[in-house]
Design an enzyme around this catalytic site. Structure first.
Site, PDB file in Angstrom:
ATOM      1  N   GLU A   1      -9.737 -10.647  -7.519  1.00 28.33           N
ATOM      2  CA  GLU A   1      -8.774  -9.550  -7.372  1.00 28.33           C
ATOM      3  C   GLU A   1      -7.600  -9.705  -8.341  1.00 28.33           C
ATOM      4  O   GLU A   1      -7.123  -8.712  -8.898  1.00 28.33           O
ATOM      5  CB  GLU A   1      -8.309  -9.466  -5.909  1.00 28.33           C
ATOM      6  CG  GLU A   1      -9.442  -9.007  -4.993  1.00 28.33           C
ATOM      7  CD  GLU A   1      -9.110  -9.051  -3.515  1.00 28.33           C
ATOM      8  OE1 GLU A   1      -9.987  -8.645  -2.715  1.00 28.33           O
ATOM      9  OE2 GLU A   1      -8.003  -9.486  -3.128  1.00 28.33           O
TER      10      GLU A   1
ATOM     11  N   LYS B   1       0.815  -1.220   0.000  1.00 24.65           N
ATOM     12  CA  LYS B   1       0.000   0.000   0.000  1.00 24.65           C
ATOM     13  C   LYS B   1       0.856   1.281   0.000  1.00 24.65           C
ATOM     14  O   LYS B   1       2.066   1.233   0.263  1.00 24.65           O
ATOM     15  CB  LYS B   1      -0.929  -0.027   1.217  1.00 24.65           C
ATOM     16  CG  LYS B   1      -2.002  -1.117   1.157  1.00 24.65           C
ATOM     17  CD  LYS B   1      -2.951  -1.006   2.353  1.00 24.65           C
ATOM     18  CE  LYS B   1      -4.070  -2.021   2.288  1.00 24.65           C
ATOM     19  NZ  LYS B   1      -5.011  -1.866   3.423  1.00 24.65           N
TER      20      LYS B   1
ATOM     21  N   ASN C   1      -2.010   0.543   6.731  1.00 19.80           N
ATOM     22  CA  ASN C   1      -1.492  -0.702   7.298  1.00 19.80           C
ATOM     23  C   ASN C   1      -0.677  -1.543   6.302  1.00 19.80           C
ATOM     24  O   ASN C   1      -0.596  -2.760   6.425  1.00 19.80           O
ATOM     25  CB  ASN C   1      -2.622  -1.499   7.949  1.00 19.80           C
ATOM     26  CG  ASN C   1      -3.710  -1.883   6.970  1.00 19.80           C
ATOM     27  OD1 ASN C   1      -3.595  -1.595   5.786  1.00 19.80           O
ATOM     28  ND2 ASN C   1      -4.742  -2.541   7.461  1.00 19.80           N
TER      29      ASN C   1
ATOM     30  N   HIS D   1      -2.357  -5.340   1.654  1.00 21.88           N
ATOM     31  CA  HIS D   1      -3.662  -5.978   1.473  1.00 21.88           C
ATOM     32  C   HIS D   1      -3.419  -7.406   1.048  1.00 21.88           C
ATOM     33  O   HIS D   1      -2.482  -7.670   0.294  1.00 21.88           O
ATOM     34  CB  HIS D   1      -4.480  -5.275   0.368  1.00 21.88           C
ATOM     35  CG  HIS D   1      -5.629  -6.105  -0.138  1.00 21.88           C
ATOM     36  ND1 HIS D   1      -6.860  -6.081   0.462  1.00 21.88           N
ATOM     37  CD2 HIS D   1      -5.706  -7.029  -1.140  1.00 21.88           C
ATOM     38  CE1 HIS D   1      -7.662  -6.946  -0.163  1.00 21.88           C
ATOM     39  NE2 HIS D   1      -6.986  -7.522  -1.136  1.00 21.88           N
TER      40      HIS D   1
ATOM     41  N   TYR E   1     -12.568  -1.622  -3.451  1.00 23.73           N
ATOM     42  CA  TYR E   1     -13.024  -1.687  -2.051  1.00 23.73           C
ATOM     43  C   TYR E   1     -14.541  -1.530  -1.927  1.00 23.73           C
ATOM     44  O   TYR E   1     -15.045  -1.171  -0.864  1.00 23.73           O
ATOM     45  CB  TYR E   1     -12.303  -0.628  -1.206  1.00 23.73           C
ATOM     46  CG  TYR E   1     -10.932  -1.070  -0.738  1.00 23.73           C
ATOM     47  CD1 TYR E   1     -10.768  -2.147   0.133  1.00 23.73           C
ATOM     48  CD2 TYR E   1      -9.778  -0.405  -1.151  1.00 23.73           C
ATOM     49  CE1 TYR E   1      -9.509  -2.555   0.568  1.00 23.73           C
ATOM     50  CE2 TYR E   1      -8.517  -0.804  -0.721  1.00 23.73           C
ATOM     51  CZ  TYR E   1      -8.398  -1.886   0.147  1.00 23.73           C
ATOM     52  OH  TYR E   1      -7.155  -2.293   0.584  1.00 23.73           O
TER      53      TYR E   1
HETATM   54  P1  GDP Z   1      -7.972  -6.501   6.006  1.00 25.42           P
HETATM   55  O1  GDP Z   1      -8.592  -7.676   5.290  1.00 25.42           O
HETATM   56  O2  GDP Z   1      -7.130  -6.917   7.201  1.00 25.42           O
HETATM   57  O3  GDP Z   1      -7.209  -5.571   5.083  1.00 25.42           O
HETATM   58  O4  GDP Z   1      -9.161  -5.638   6.652  1.00 25.42           O
HETATM   59  P2  GDP Z   1     -10.628  -5.208   6.150  1.00 25.42           P
HETATM   60  O5  GDP Z   1     -11.045  -5.978   4.926  1.00 25.42           O
HETATM   61  O6  GDP Z   1     -11.515  -5.246   7.348  1.00 25.42           O
HETATM   62  O7  GDP Z   1     -10.447  -3.670   5.763  1.00 25.42           O
HETATM   63  C1  GDP Z   1      -9.899  -3.295   4.527  1.00 25.42           C
HETATM   64  C2  GDP Z   1      -8.978  -2.114   4.755  1.00 25.42           C
HETATM   65  O8  GDP Z   1      -9.762  -0.997   5.171  1.00 25.42           O
HETATM   66  C3  GDP Z   1      -7.947  -2.294   5.874  1.00 25.42           C
HETATM   67  O9  GDP Z   1      -6.814  -3.024   5.488  1.00 25.42           O
HETATM   68  C4  GDP Z   1      -7.622  -0.851   6.217  1.00 25.42           C
HETATM   69  O10 GDP Z   1      -6.697  -0.281   5.288  1.00 25.42           O
HETATM   70  C5  GDP Z   1      -8.979  -0.181   6.045  1.00 25.42           C
HETATM   71  N1  GDP Z   1      -9.675  -0.070   7.338  1.00 25.42           N
HETATM   72  C6  GDP Z   1     -10.286  -1.047   8.054  1.00 25.42           C
HETATM   73  N2  GDP Z   1     -10.801  -0.560   9.194  1.00 25.42           N
HETATM   74  C7  GDP Z   1     -10.526   0.783   9.197  1.00 25.42           C
HETATM   75  C8  GDP Z   1     -10.795   1.850  10.114  1.00 25.42           C
HETATM   76  O11 GDP Z   1     -11.415   1.673  11.172  1.00 25.42           O
HETATM   77  N3  GDP Z   1     -10.335   3.082   9.746  1.00 25.42           N
HETATM   78  C9  GDP Z   1      -9.663   3.318   8.573  1.00 25.42           C
HETATM   79  N4  GDP Z   1      -9.232   4.562   8.280  1.00 25.42           N
HETATM   80  N5  GDP Z   1      -9.383   2.341   7.691  1.00 25.42           N
HETATM   81  C10 GDP Z   1      -9.806   1.086   8.007  1.00 25.42           C
END
Ligand code: GDP
Length: 140
Positions: free
Chosen positions: A128, A11, A114, A117, A51
């Protein structure tokens, strides 16, 4: 478990800090092989489509803005049980909860920024990979 392919993104927070190689080293040390890779910059429309599953979440706008803020590196990783293995090496979404030695524990800045992905299931991995790579870019 058979050999699988999964989709990965390095990222913007990580490409910006020149961590591409350090993150790839983590994948390789875990037995994952980079079988396709390119550095691109997403458009807002592409980020919103990718997303789309999160479109109703409060952080959707922030997430899409972040994902287009700098170039990203998109990858196909291959290996034994690659989807679960990649998720393990990535660590928990929130770096404060990520296990020691994981990419997010070592490199992520926040729950949003973070660093990586990774696909969460075989169906999403296939979707994807097809979203970002043509058949010609994927060596069999
Ligand atoms: P992953 O599968 O671990 O990447 O997590 P998710 O699918 O739940 O979320 C997708 C992405 O959305 C995450 O990797 C983060 O970059 C972002 N994200 C998730 N939760 C939050 C949040 O509470 N705040 C913000 N700013 N970004 C978030």
């Amino acid at each position: 478990m058979a050999i699988q392919r999964t989709f990965s993104i390095i990222k913007p927070d990580a490409t910006k800090r020149n961590l591409t190689g350090a993150i790839i080293a983590k994948f390789e040390a875990a037995g994952l092989r980079v079988v396709a890779q390119k550095r691109i910059q997403l458009t807002l429309a592409q980020a919103q489509t990718f997303y789309g599953v999160h479109s109703e979440r409060p952080f959707f706008g922030e997430l899409c803005d972040f994902m287009i803020s700098e170039p990203i590196v998109v990858q196909v990783l291959e290996g034994e049980d690659a989807i679960a293995k990649n998720r393990e090496v990535m660590g928990a979404t929130n770096p404060a909860e990520a296990a020691e030695g994981t990419i997010r524990k070592e490199f992520a800045l926040s729950i949003g920024e973070n660093s990586v992905h990774g696909s969460d299931a075989p169906e999403t991995a296939a979707e994807e990979i097809a979203f970002f790579f043509s058949g010609l870019e994927l060596v069999g």
